[in-house]
Design a protein around this motif. Sequence first.
Motif, PDB file in Angstrom:
ATOM      1  N   GLU A  71      -4.894  19.421  14.233  1.00  0.00           N
ATOM      2  CA  GLU A  71      -3.890  19.378  15.104  1.00  0.00           C
ATOM      3  C   GLU A  71      -4.021  20.179  16.177  1.00  0.00           C
ATOM      4  O   GLU A  71      -3.674  20.249  17.317  1.00  0.00           O
ATOM      5  CB  GLU A  71      -2.437  19.520  14.198  1.00  0.00           C
ATOM      6  N   ASP A  89      -3.935  19.116   9.411  1.00  0.00           N
ATOM      7  CA  ASP A  89      -2.759  19.816  10.190  1.00  0.00           C
ATOM      8  C   ASP A  89      -2.561  21.015   9.150  1.00  0.00           C
ATOM      9  O   ASP A  89      -1.963  21.157   8.324  1.00  0.00           O
ATOM     10  CB  ASP A  89      -1.505  19.018   9.886  1.00  0.00           C
ATOM     11  N   ILE A  91      -0.436  23.480   9.608  1.00  0.00           N
ATOM     12  CA  ILE A  91       0.859  23.551   9.222  1.00  0.00           C
ATOM     13  C   ILE A  91       1.754  22.405   9.655  1.00  0.00           C
ATOM     14  O   ILE A  91       1.650  22.087  11.059  1.00  0.00           O
ATOM     15  CB  ILE A  91       1.675  24.846   9.818  1.00  0.00           C
ATOM     16  N   ASP A  92       2.116  21.642   8.854  1.00  0.00           N
ATOM     17  CA  ASP A  92       3.156  20.327   9.190  1.00  0.00           C
ATOM     18  C   ASP A  92       4.475  21.065   8.802  1.00  0.00           C
ATOM     19  O   ASP A  92       4.779  21.334   7.910  1.00  0.00           O
ATOM     20  CB  ASP A  92       2.591  19.190   8.507  1.00  0.00           C
ATOM     21  N   GLY A  93       5.309  21.017   9.974  1.00  0.00           N
ATOM     22  CA  GLY A  93       6.616  21.567  10.009  1.00  0.00           C
ATOM     23  C   GLY A  93       6.299  23.009  10.615  1.00  0.00           C
ATOM     24  O   GLY A  93       6.934  23.874   9.915  1.00  0.00           O
ATOM     25  N   THR A  94       5.724  23.124  11.658  1.00  0.00           N
ATOM     26  CA  THR A  94       5.482  24.517  12.229  1.00  0.00           C
ATOM     27  C   THR A  94       7.075  25.162  12.634  1.00  0.00           C
ATOM     28  O   THR A  94       7.162  26.185  12.595  1.00  0.00           O
ATOM     29  CB  THR A  94       4.761  24.093  13.521  1.00  0.00           C
ATOM     30  N   GLY A 165      11.833  11.384  11.463  1.00  0.00           N
ATOM     31  CA  GLY A 165      11.419  12.638  12.139  1.00  0.00           C
ATOM     32  C   GLY A 165      11.731  12.229  13.608  1.00  0.00           C
ATOM     33  O   GLY A 165      11.770  11.051  14.051  1.00  0.00           O
ATOM     34  N   PHE A 166      11.725  13.347  14.366  1.00  0.00           N
ATOM     35  CA  PHE A 166      11.572  13.180  15.962  1.00  0.00           C
ATOM     36  C   PHE A 166      10.544  13.809  16.413  1.00  0.00           C
ATOM     37  O   PHE A 166      10.046  14.848  16.075  1.00  0.00           O
ATOM     38  CB  PHE A 166      13.117  13.933  16.233  1.00  0.00           C
ATOM     39  N   TYR A 168       8.889  15.853  20.025  1.00  0.00           N
ATOM     40  CA  TYR A 168       9.380  16.641  21.010  1.00  0.00           C
ATOM     41  C   TYR A 168       9.833  16.658  22.100  1.00  0.00           C
ATOM     42  O   TYR A 168      10.357  17.398  23.175  1.00  0.00           O
ATOM     43  CB  TYR A 168       8.268  17.876  20.804  1.00  0.00           C
ATOM     44  N   ARG A 192      16.368  14.392   7.829  1.00  0.00           N
ATOM     45  CA  ARG A 192      15.475  14.722   8.585  1.00  0.00           C
ATOM     46  C   ARG A 192      15.016  16.155   8.248  1.00  0.00           C
ATOM     47  O   ARG A 192      15.750  17.224   8.563  1.00  0.00           O
ATOM     48  CB  ARG A 192      16.058  14.864   9.933  1.00  0.00           C
ATOM     49  N   GLY A 194      11.765  17.780   8.551  1.00  0.00           N
ATOM     50  CA  GLY A 194      11.001  18.555   9.484  1.00  0.00           C
ATOM     51  C   GLY A 194       9.527  18.666   9.148  1.00  0.00           C
ATOM     52  O   GLY A 194       8.796  19.247   9.890  1.00  0.00           O
ATOM     53  N   ALA A 195       8.972  17.773   8.260  1.00  0.00           N
ATOM     54  CA  ALA A 195       7.608  17.840   8.105  1.00  0.00           C
ATOM     55  C   ALA A 195       7.169  16.616   7.451  1.00  0.00           C
ATOM     56  O   ALA A 195       7.343  15.874   6.264  1.00  0.00           O
ATOM     57  CB  ALA A 195       6.960  19.040   7.029  1.00  0.00           C
ATOM     58  N   ALA A 196       6.316  15.717   8.248  1.00  0.00           N
ATOM     59  CA  ALA A 196       6.101  14.229   8.041  1.00  0.00           C
ATOM     60  C   ALA A 196       5.219  14.362   6.871  1.00  0.00           C
ATOM     61  O   ALA A 196       5.424  13.344   5.815  1.00  0.00           O
ATOM     62  CB  ALA A 196       5.442  13.841   9.063  1.00  0.00           C
ATOM     63  N   GLU A 213       9.025   6.842  11.143  1.00  0.00           N
ATOM     64  CA  GLU A 213       8.885   7.535  12.542  1.00  0.00           C
ATOM     65  C   GLU A 213       8.272   6.959  13.362  1.00  0.00           C
ATOM     66  O   GLU A 213       7.203   6.329  13.223  1.00  0.00           O
ATOM     67  CB  GLU A 213       8.686   9.101  12.034  1.00  0.00           C
ATOM     68  N   LEU A 216       3.648   9.380  15.270  1.00  0.00           N
ATOM     69  CA  LEU A 216       2.930  10.387  14.499  1.00  0.00           C
ATOM     70  C   LEU A 216       1.472  10.285  14.832  1.00  0.00           C
ATOM     71  O   LEU A 216       1.022   9.410  15.670  1.00  0.00           O
ATOM     72  CB  LEU A 216       3.105  10.166  13.120  1.00  0.00           C
ATOM     73  N   ASP A 220      -0.668  13.997  10.986  1.00  0.00           N
ATOM     74  CA  ASP A 220       0.409  13.825  10.049  1.00  0.00           C
ATOM     75  C   ASP A 220       0.473  13.136   8.911  1.00  0.00           C
ATOM     76  O   ASP A 220       1.284  13.418   7.897  1.00  0.00           O
ATOM     77  CB  ASP A 220       1.667  13.338  10.994  1.00  0.00           C
TER      78      ASP A 220
HETATM   79  C1  IPD Z   1       5.890  17.623  13.096  1.00  0.00           C
HETATM   80  C2  IPD Z   1       6.801  17.272  11.875  1.00  0.00           C
HETATM   81  C3  IPD Z   1       8.030  16.534  11.971  1.00  0.00           C
HETATM   82  C4  IPD Z   1       7.758  15.019  12.772  1.00  0.00           C
HETATM   83  C5  IPD Z   1       7.162  15.284  13.983  1.00  0.00           C
HETATM   84  C6  IPD Z   1       5.598  16.048  13.750  1.00  0.00           C
HETATM   85  P1  IPD Z   1       4.450  19.621  13.405  1.00  0.00           P
HETATM   86  O1  IPD Z   1       4.589  18.050  12.832  1.00  0.00           O
HETATM   87  O2  IPD Z   1       5.724  16.567  11.000  1.00  0.00           O
HETATM   88  O3  IPD Z   1       8.483  16.001  10.639  1.00  0.00           O
HETATM   89  O4  IPD Z   1       9.047  14.672  12.916  1.00  0.00           O
HETATM   90  O5  IPD Z   1       6.770  14.162  14.603  1.00  0.00           O
HETATM   91  O6  IPD Z   1       5.129  16.370  15.092  1.00  0.00           O
HETATM   92  O7  IPD Z   1       4.513  19.789  15.020  1.00  0.00           O
HETATM   93  O8  IPD Z   1       5.470  20.463  12.894  1.00  0.00           O
HETATM   94  O9  IPD Z   1       2.998  19.996  12.884  1.00  0.00           O
END
Ligand code: IPD
Length: 271
Positions: A71, A89, A91-94, A165-166, A168, A192, A194-196, A213, A216, A220
């Motif tokens: 990533e 990834d 850190i997923d859920g940065t 998830g959403f 950015y 929701r 925060g970490a896919a 979602e 992605l 992810d």
């Molecule tokens: C995000 C997370 C989040 C998801 C976003 C991803 P990141 O990854 O997985 O839950 O909704 O689409 O981008 O940016 O924390 O590595």
Amino acid sequence: MTESLNQSLLALALDIAKSTSEILVNQRPENMAYESKSTPVDLVTEMDKAAERHIVQRVKDVRPNDSFLGEEGTALPPENPSNVKWIIDPIDGTVNYFYNHPYWAISIGVEVDGEIQVGVVAAPLLHETFYAIKGGGAFVLHDGVKKKLQTNSGASIEKALLSTGFGYDAERRKKQGALLAEMVVIARDVRRAGAAALDFCYVAAGRLDAYYEFGLYPWDFAAGSLIVTEAGGRVGGLAGDKLGGDWSLAANADLFDEVDQLVTKLSKKYF
Ligand code: IPD
Ligand code: CA
């Protein structure tokens, strides 16, 4: 490909996830340096970069010819590439990590000849490491105790606990929010977190019935998707599309088609 190759890739991925967990937990700075990426709310911290460097270096130390897709930008192919690619990834859920919210993970998927064979998702602050090897089932280690994963079965969407998830980007979020507003009155509830990568693992563990979602990236879902299918679930895109095309779905096998049909219908309205 040999079973022993997959076993050794799994052992390496688990060991790297462990050392990366230690770095991310023990060296987390109080005042973390960060930059914005695609939009002002999309963060990359110094620890995302440090963790990716660590993972890549540890693989290279023992497997110098493997390739990477990370990533935080690692994509350099080696001169004589092997048939193994690490999709990571760090850190997923940065955003959760930045806030010290425990729902974040290190996600490591390993492809052999273009197919994911090994997936490891480690959530250090939850004391859990999820993993799977193709054809070998999916498991979670909780404080060292191993348990086999199995998705739920049989739920209808009205009785299903979903997660999403959403992205950015604000315009994308408006559409995702409009779709969610309909979903949340149909389903039992929608999370929701925060970490896919962890959302996939929670589907595998039966803590969620389904996850959907838009938008992605391979890092992810590379590891988490294998963990879902090895736990008996299904993954894919909408209406027969591939996973991670525009959409990513994961669900227990009984529920997948119903979620697919509903998200397909709502996506036509809002996307
Ligand atoms: C995000 C997370 C989040 C998801 C976003 C991803 P990141 O990854 O997985 O839950 O909704 O689409 O981008 O940016 O924390 O590595
Ligand atoms: Ca991610």
